[in-house]
Design an enzyme around this catalytic site. Structure first.
Site, PDB file in Angstrom:
ATOM      1  N   ASP A   7      48.036  37.028  32.979  1.00  0.00           N
ATOM      2  CA  ASP A   7      47.706  36.741  34.374  1.00  0.00           C
ATOM      3  C   ASP A   7      47.361  35.266  34.533  1.00  0.00           C
ATOM      4  O   ASP A   7      47.220  34.554  33.542  1.00  0.00           O
ATOM      5  CB  ASP A   7      46.562  37.647  34.864  1.00  0.00           C
ATOM      6  CG  ASP A   7      45.384  37.683  33.899  1.00  0.00           C
ATOM      7  OD1 ASP A   7      45.347  36.873  32.946  1.00  0.00           O
ATOM      8  OD2 ASP A   7      44.487  38.517  34.089  1.00  0.00           O
ATOM      9  N   ASP A  33      34.920  46.238  37.097  1.00  0.00           N
ATOM     10  CA  ASP A  33      35.412  47.227  38.068  1.00  0.00           C
ATOM     11  C   ASP A  33      36.632  47.993  37.556  1.00  0.00           C
ATOM     12  O   ASP A  33      37.298  48.683  38.317  1.00  0.00           O
ATOM     13  CB  ASP A  33      35.742  46.541  39.401  1.00  0.00           C
ATOM     14  CG  ASP A  33      36.805  45.445  39.250  1.00  0.00           C
ATOM     15  OD1 ASP A  33      37.343  45.265  38.143  1.00  0.00           O
ATOM     16  OD2 ASP A  33      37.093  44.771  40.258  1.00  0.00           O
ATOM     17  N   HIS A  93      39.375  46.591  36.225  1.00  0.00           N
ATOM     18  CA  HIS A  93      40.678  45.927  36.336  1.00  0.00           C
ATOM     19  C   HIS A  93      41.217  45.547  34.962  1.00  0.00           C
ATOM     20  O   HIS A  93      40.460  45.275  34.030  1.00  0.00           O
ATOM     21  CB  HIS A  93      40.657  44.738  37.307  1.00  0.00           C
ATOM     22  CG  HIS A  93      39.947  43.509  36.860  1.00  0.00           C
ATOM     23  ND1 HIS A  93      38.836  43.007  37.484  1.00  0.00           N
ATOM     24  CD2 HIS A  93      40.216  42.637  35.862  1.00  0.00           C
ATOM     25  CE1 HIS A  93      38.453  41.892  36.900  1.00  0.00           C
ATOM     26  NE2 HIS A  93      39.260  41.647  35.913  1.00  0.00           N
ATOM     27  N   GLU A 142      43.284  44.629  40.440  1.00  0.00           N
ATOM     28  CA  GLU A 142      42.003  45.076  40.987  1.00  0.00           C
ATOM     29  C   GLU A 142      42.091  46.544  41.424  1.00  0.00           C
ATOM     30  O   GLU A 142      43.191  47.112  41.506  1.00  0.00           O
ATOM     31  CB  GLU A 142      41.636  44.180  42.177  1.00  0.00           C
ATOM     32  CG  GLU A 142      41.348  42.732  41.802  1.00  0.00           C
ATOM     33  CD  GLU A 142      39.993  42.533  41.117  1.00  0.00           C
ATOM     34  OE1 GLU A 142      39.518  43.448  40.428  1.00  0.00           O
ATOM     35  OE2 GLU A 142      39.418  41.430  41.269  1.00  0.00           O
TER      36      GLU A 142
HETATM   37  C1  GLP Z   1      39.393  38.393  33.979  1.00  0.00           C
HETATM   38  C2  GLP Z   1      40.759  38.497  33.333  1.00  0.00           C
HETATM   39  C3  GLP Z   1      40.920  39.810  32.589  1.00  0.00           C
HETATM   40  C4  GLP Z   1      39.706  40.033  31.716  1.00  0.00           C
HETATM   41  C5  GLP Z   1      38.468  40.115  32.566  1.00  0.00           C
HETATM   42  C6  GLP Z   1      37.217  40.395  31.758  1.00  0.00           C
HETATM   43  O1  GLP Z   1      39.339  39.013  35.199  1.00  0.00           O
HETATM   44  N1  GLP Z   1      41.806  38.380  34.267  1.00  0.00           N
HETATM   45  O2  GLP Z   1      42.108  39.777  31.820  1.00  0.00           O
HETATM   46  O3  GLP Z   1      39.880  41.227  30.984  1.00  0.00           O
HETATM   47  O4  GLP Z   1      38.326  38.860  33.200  1.00  0.00           O
HETATM   48  O5  GLP Z   1      36.733  39.202  31.224  1.00  0.00           O
HETATM   49  P1  GLP Z   1      35.631  39.103  30.109  1.00  0.00           P
HETATM   50  O6  GLP Z   1      36.305  39.501  28.844  1.00  0.00           O
HETATM   51  O7  GLP Z   1      35.230  37.668  30.105  1.00  0.00           O
HETATM   52  O8  GLP Z   1      34.534  40.020  30.490  1.00  0.00           O
END
Ligand code: GLP
Length: 260
Positions: free
Chosen positions: A67, A135, A137, A142
Site C-alpha cells: 500500500d 480496526d 484493516h 479499511e
Molecule cells: C498501516 C499499514 C498497514 C499496517 C498497519 C498497522 O495502516 N497500512 O499495512 O499493518 O498500519 O501498523 P503497525 O504495525 O505500525 O501497528
C-alpha cells in the site's frame, strides 16, 4: 487458518523470517509482499541477521509493495516506498530493479489497475506479509472494504490517521487522507499470507480476524477464506482468543520440518 502464538515480537519476527528464508531457499526469485508499520520491523531485522550469517539469500528476491499514501511529495521519508527502501531494500540487498509498487504520480486509477496486472505478470506473490490495523484493516483496506476488492484508492478512517500520526511528528493533520492499497481480493491471491500482530492494542482485531464472523466490517477476517493463511500473534495480541489453548497445543505438536 493456522494461529501461532509466540512469546514476543522478536520471536514472531524470527519465525516469519525463517519462513521467508525457507521459501527463498526453494525459490530464489520468490516475490515477497512486504508491509510497513512497526510490526514487520522485527521480521526485516531477523531476515538481515539470517542474510549476514549466510542463512538467507535475498540477492534474487523480488519485493512487492502492499500500500502507499497518496499526495506526499516524491521522496517523502514517510512514503511507504521510502520506508521500504530503508527497512527492506537497502539492508537486505534487494536490487532496486526487483521492487514492484504502484505509481502514485500520474493517473491513480490507471496506476491501480496496472499494479494488479504487474503482480499477475510477475507470477503472483509467493508470500504476503501483513500487519493489522486496530480496526482490522489489512494493507489500507479499511472496514467495509469489499472482500473481493482490487488495488484501488481508499480514504483512511480517522482512527487509522490517528494511529499513524506517530510517523508524522504526532500531527494527525500531516497524515494523508487518501491511499492506494492492494485490495482484499488482490491480497488473497498470494500463495501464502502471513499476518503478524503484536501488542495488546491488536488483541481485539486479532480475535475478530480469527474467531469472528467473516465480514467486511473486519477486512482481515477475509483470511478465513485463504487456504494457506498464518496468523502469528504475540501473547498480548493473542490475549482475547478463546481457542488460544488449542492453537498452542497444535503448534507445539507440529513437526518442525513443516514450517508455517
Ligand atoms: C498501516 C499499514 C498497514 C499496517 C498497519 C498497522 O495502516 N497500512 O499495512 O499493518 O498500519 O501498523 P503497525 O504495525 O505500525 O501497528
Amino acid at each position: 487458518m493456522e494461529v501461532v502464538i509466540v512469546e514476543d515480537a522478536a520471536k514472531g519476527g524470527a519465525l516469519v523470517a525463517q519462513a521467508i528464508a525457507r521459501l527463498l531457499a526453494g525459490r530464489p526469485d520468490a516475490l515477497i509482499g512486504v508491509a510497513t508499520g512497526s510490526t514487520p520491523v522485527p521480521v526485516y531485522e531477523a531476515l538481515a541477521a539470517l542474510a549476514r550469517r549466510g542463512e538467507a539469500d535475498l540477492s534474487r528476491a523480488r519485493v512487492a509493495q502492499l500500500d502507499e499514501y497518496v499526495g506526499l511529495p516524491p521522496g517523502h521519508p514517510e512514503s511507504y516506498r521510502s520506508v521500504l527502501a530503508r527497512q527492506v531494500l537497502e539492508p537486505l540487498g534487494v536490487p532496486e530493479g526487483s521492487f514492484l509498487g504502484p505509481d502514485t504520480a500520474g493517473d491513480i486509477r490507471a496506476a491501480c489497475e496496472a499494479y494488479d496486472r504487474a503482480l499477475a505478470a510477475a507470477g503472483g506473490v509467493d508470500l504476503q506479509l501483513l500487519g493489522i490495523g486496530t480496526d482490522g484493516h489489512i494493507g489500507f483496506n479499511e472496514p467495509c472494504s469489499s472482500l473481493t476488492s482490487r488495488t484501488r484508492i481508499k480514504t483512511l478512517t480517522e482512527r487509522t490517521r490517528a494511529d499513524n500520526a506517530r510517523f508524522f511528528g504526532h500531527d494527525v493533520g500531516q497524515v494523508p487522507r487518501h491511499v492506494i492499497t492492494q485490495g482484499v481480493g488482490t491480497i488473497l491471491e498470494a500463495r501464502h499470507v502471513v499476518l503478524l500482530a503484536t501488542g495488546e492494542a491488536k488483541a481485539e482485531a486479532v480475535a475478530a480476524t480469527v474467531e469472528g464472523p467473516l465480514s467486511a466490517r473486519c477486512p482481515s477476517s477475509a483470511l478465513q477464506l485463504h487456504p494457506h493463511a498464518t496468523v502469528v500473534a504475540d501473547e498480548a495480541a493473542a490475549s482475547r482468543l478463546e481457542l488460544a489453548g488449542y492453537f498452542r497445543r497444535t503448534f507445539a505438536g507440529k513437526p518442525p520440518w513443516q514450517g508455517i
